[in-house]
Scaffold this motif. Structure first.
Motif, PDB file in Angstrom:
ATOM      1  N   UNK A  41      -5.788  -4.423  12.415  1.00 48.88           N
ATOM      2  CA  UNK A  41      -4.784  -3.562  11.784  1.00 48.88           C
ATOM      3  C   UNK A  41      -5.446  -2.273  11.323  1.00 48.88           C
ATOM      4  N   UNK A  42      -4.711  -1.163  11.430  1.00 48.53           N
ATOM      5  CA  UNK A  42      -5.240   0.148  11.090  1.00 48.53           C
ATOM      6  C   UNK A  42      -4.182   0.944  10.350  1.00 48.53           C
ATOM      7  N   UNK A  43      -4.558   1.593   9.263  1.00 50.48           N
ATOM      8  CA  UNK A  43      -3.651   2.489   8.573  1.00 50.48           C
ATOM      9  C   UNK A  43      -3.612   3.818   9.327  1.00 50.48           C
ATOM     10  N   UNK A  44      -2.418   4.226   9.774  1.00 54.03           N
ATOM     11  CA  UNK A  44      -2.313   5.444  10.583  1.00 54.03           C
ATOM     12  C   UNK A  44      -1.631   6.593   9.850  1.00 54.03           C
ATOM     13  N   UNK A  45      -0.907   6.305   8.765  1.00 50.84           N
ATOM     14  CA  UNK A  45      -0.240   7.372   8.019  1.00 50.84           C
ATOM     15  C   UNK A  45      -0.451   7.148   6.526  1.00 50.84           C
ATOM     16  N   UNK A  46      -1.060   8.121   5.823  1.00 47.42           N
ATOM     17  CA  UNK A  46      -1.415   7.924   4.420  1.00 47.42           C
ATOM     18  C   UNK A  46      -0.303   8.236   3.427  1.00 47.42           C
ATOM     19  N   UNK A  47       0.865   8.667   3.909  1.00 47.35           N
ATOM     20  CA  UNK A  47       1.934   9.079   3.012  1.00 47.35           C
ATOM     21  C   UNK A  47       2.829   7.907   2.614  1.00 47.35           C
ATOM     22  N   UNK A  48       3.591   8.118   1.559  1.00 52.36           N
ATOM     23  CA  UNK A  48       4.634   7.184   1.142  1.00 52.36           C
ATOM     24  C   UNK A  48       5.846   7.439   2.034  1.00 52.36           C
ATOM     25  N   UNK A  49       6.173   6.471   2.880  1.00 50.45           N
ATOM     26  CA  UNK A  49       7.149   6.673   3.954  1.00 50.45           C
ATOM     27  C   UNK A  49       8.462   5.978   3.617  1.00 50.45           C
ATOM     28  N   UNK A  52       0.837  -1.197   0.000  1.00 42.30           N
ATOM     29  CA  UNK A  52       0.000   0.000   0.000  1.00 42.30           C
ATOM     30  C   UNK A  52       0.874   1.250   0.000  1.00 42.30           C
ATOM     31  N   UNK A  53       1.829   1.293  -0.917  1.00 48.52           N
ATOM     32  CA  UNK A  53       2.660   2.481  -1.137  1.00 48.52           C
ATOM     33  C   UNK A  53       3.413   2.911   0.121  1.00 48.52           C
ATOM     34  N   UNK A  54       3.849   1.938   0.911  1.00 50.52           N
ATOM     35  CA  UNK A  54       4.667   2.195   2.102  1.00 50.52           C
ATOM     36  C   UNK A  54       3.980   3.069   3.140  1.00 50.52           C
ATOM     37  N   UNK A  55       2.660   2.995   3.204  1.00 50.22           N
ATOM     38  CA  UNK A  55       1.933   3.676   4.273  1.00 50.22           C
ATOM     39  C   UNK A  55       2.173   2.956   5.590  1.00 50.22           C
ATOM     40  N   UNK A  56       2.097   3.694   6.705  1.00 48.23           N
ATOM     41  CA  UNK A  56       2.337   3.109   8.022  1.00 48.23           C
ATOM     42  C   UNK A  56       1.035   2.531   8.575  1.00 48.23           C
ATOM     43  N   UNK A  57       1.142   1.303   9.049  1.00 49.15           N
ATOM     44  CA  UNK A  57       0.013   0.612   9.667  1.00 49.15           C
ATOM     45  C   UNK A  57       0.348   0.252  11.106  1.00 49.15           C
ATOM     46  N   UNK A  58      -0.695   0.105  11.894  1.00 49.21           N
ATOM     47  CA  UNK A  58      -0.569  -0.389  13.268  1.00 49.21           C
ATOM     48  C   UNK A  58      -1.327  -1.698  13.392  1.00 49.21           C
ATOM     49  N   UNK A  59      -0.711  -2.677  14.053  1.00 43.23           N
ATOM     50  CA  UNK A  59      -1.368  -3.952  14.333  1.00 43.23           C
ATOM     51  C   UNK A  59      -1.435  -4.133  15.845  1.00 43.23           C
ATOM     52  N   UNK A  60      -2.646  -4.257  16.352  1.00 46.14           N
ATOM     53  CA  UNK A  60      -2.875  -4.463  17.785  1.00 46.14           C
ATOM     54  C   UNK A  60      -2.792  -5.956  18.068  1.00 46.14           C
ATOM     55  N   UNK A  61      -1.770  -6.379  18.805  1.00 44.71           N
ATOM     56  CA  UNK A  61      -1.585  -7.813  19.055  1.00 44.71           C
ATOM     57  C   UNK A  61      -2.610  -8.382  20.023  1.00 44.71           C
ATOM     58  N   UNK A  62      -3.328  -7.521  20.735  1.00 45.25           N
ATOM     59  CA  UNK A  62      -4.358  -8.006  21.661  1.00 45.25           C
ATOM     60  C   UNK A  62      -5.674  -8.276  20.942  1.00 45.25           C
ATOM     61  N   UNK A  63      -5.979  -7.487  19.921  1.00 41.88           N
ATOM     62  CA  UNK A  63      -7.253  -7.636  19.205  1.00 41.88           C
ATOM     63  C   UNK A  63      -7.079  -8.199  17.796  1.00 41.88           C
TER      64      UNK A  63
END
Length: 326
Positions: A169-177, A155-166
């Motif tokens: 996964x959520x995309x938190x940064x829409x930029x090319x990083x 996804x164009x190197x966007x930053x995602x977060x993965x919650x290991x408890x639940x």
């Protein structure tokens, strides 16, 4: 046997992972973000205990790392580590998975599974349970408490977060990083969508703001400020004050790959054949001193509390180890 040893306690918070990947594979959501400027009242908080990418992790005194001698197979070398080169003969245990991204939360190894397009996966050390967590192709994987942050190459190197408890996964940064670090509730990142300039965004995807109009090749948090090598100014050392986002030049030098461990700074010196140097910075007086630590060209290196792991320029497929005092 795979990971026949039992894990030791560490400072990460306890986390668990699902034994089934069916929920995680389709649970990605998108956070909304808003762009702010330096005139807004958003306060950037930088913590010296920030999180950085490092694929060399320790379970107690046992090193877990991607072994380039064996196609980056996840391998374990027990304490004491051999000085100089890490060879396969020192490996006492391994897992039949290849990875170039590895992190550890309690007794679970999280990694990019090389045989499954670098999909985010986990391996529980105690019972050898493997779980494919998402189909995202992972890079720059880091852990913060019970959350994972990574760039999604699908996804164009966007930053995602993965919650290991639940297992969400959520995309938190829409930029090319290009690269990023995590500090407190913020992510600091190199924005390839804006000429590699430094930006910050909260880990919930809000309060996005540009930190500087300069281009940075590497950056770390040091004494509550952001240090970076300014590619717009011959890779000289600069700082950013998070309270007002003012930038200033600290020292004229030609530096790359600035990194930190326990408030000890290191960098690759472009004025000395890419040798590895340690760095001391006086922010109050805007000055710096540095000295050679490894007198050979360095392709890349990683800092841990046990020492430095590095690949020399003349032999990039081997990993070397050097003890340091941090």
């Amino acid at each position: 046997a795979i990971f026949s040893f039992t894990s030791c306690a560490n400072t990460s918070k306890t986390s668990t992972t699902s034994t089934s990947s069916s929920n995680a594979l389709n649970s990605s959501t998108q956070a909304t973000s808003d762009t702010s400027t330096a005139n807004d009242i958003n306060v950037l908080i930088l913590n010296d205990n920030s999180s950085y990418f490092c694929p060399f992790v320790f379970n107690g005194n046992n090193l877990i790392f991607p072994n380039p001698d064996e196609n980056n197979r996840i391998s374990i070398i027990p304490d004491p580590l051999p000085e100089n080169i890490l060879e396969s003969k020192a490996v006492k245990d391994f897992a039949e998975y290849s990875a170039d991204n590895i992190t550890l939360i309690d007794d679970i190894v999280y990694f990019s599974d090389g045989v499954n397009d670098n999909a985010l996966s986990s391996l529980k050390l105690t019972d050898k349970t493997y779980t494919k967590l998402t189909t995202h192709s992972v890079n720059n994987l880091i852990s913060v408490n019970t959350d994972l942050f990574y760039m999604n190459k699908d996804d164009n190197n966007k930053i995602y977060k993965f919650d290991t408890l639940t297992s969400n996964s959520t995309m938190v940064c829409p930029d090319n990083v290009g690269s990023f670090i995590a500090s407190e509730d913020f992510i600091i990142y190199q924005n390839l969508s804006d000429d590699s300039k430094l930006y910050s965004i909260k880990t919930d995807g809000t309060n996005k703001q540009k930190l500087t109009d300069y281009t940075a090749n590497s950056f770390v948090v040091y004494e509550g400020q952001l240090l970076f090598f300014n590619s717009s100014d011959n890779n000289n050392l600069y700082s950013i004050d998070p309270s007002n986002l003012t930038s200033k030049r600290i020292y004229i030098m030609n530096g790359f790959k600035l990194k930190i461990i326990n408030n000890s700074l290191y960098f690759i010196n472009g004025d000395d054949s890419n040798h590895l140097y340690s760095l001391s910075v006086d922010l109050k007086n805007s000055t710096a001193t540095y000295k050679s630590e490894i007198a050979q060209g360095i392709n890349d290196y990683y800092l841990t509390t046990k020492g430095i792991f590095y690949s020399p320029s003349i032999n990039v497929n081997n990993i070397y180890y050097k003890k340091i005092s941090v």
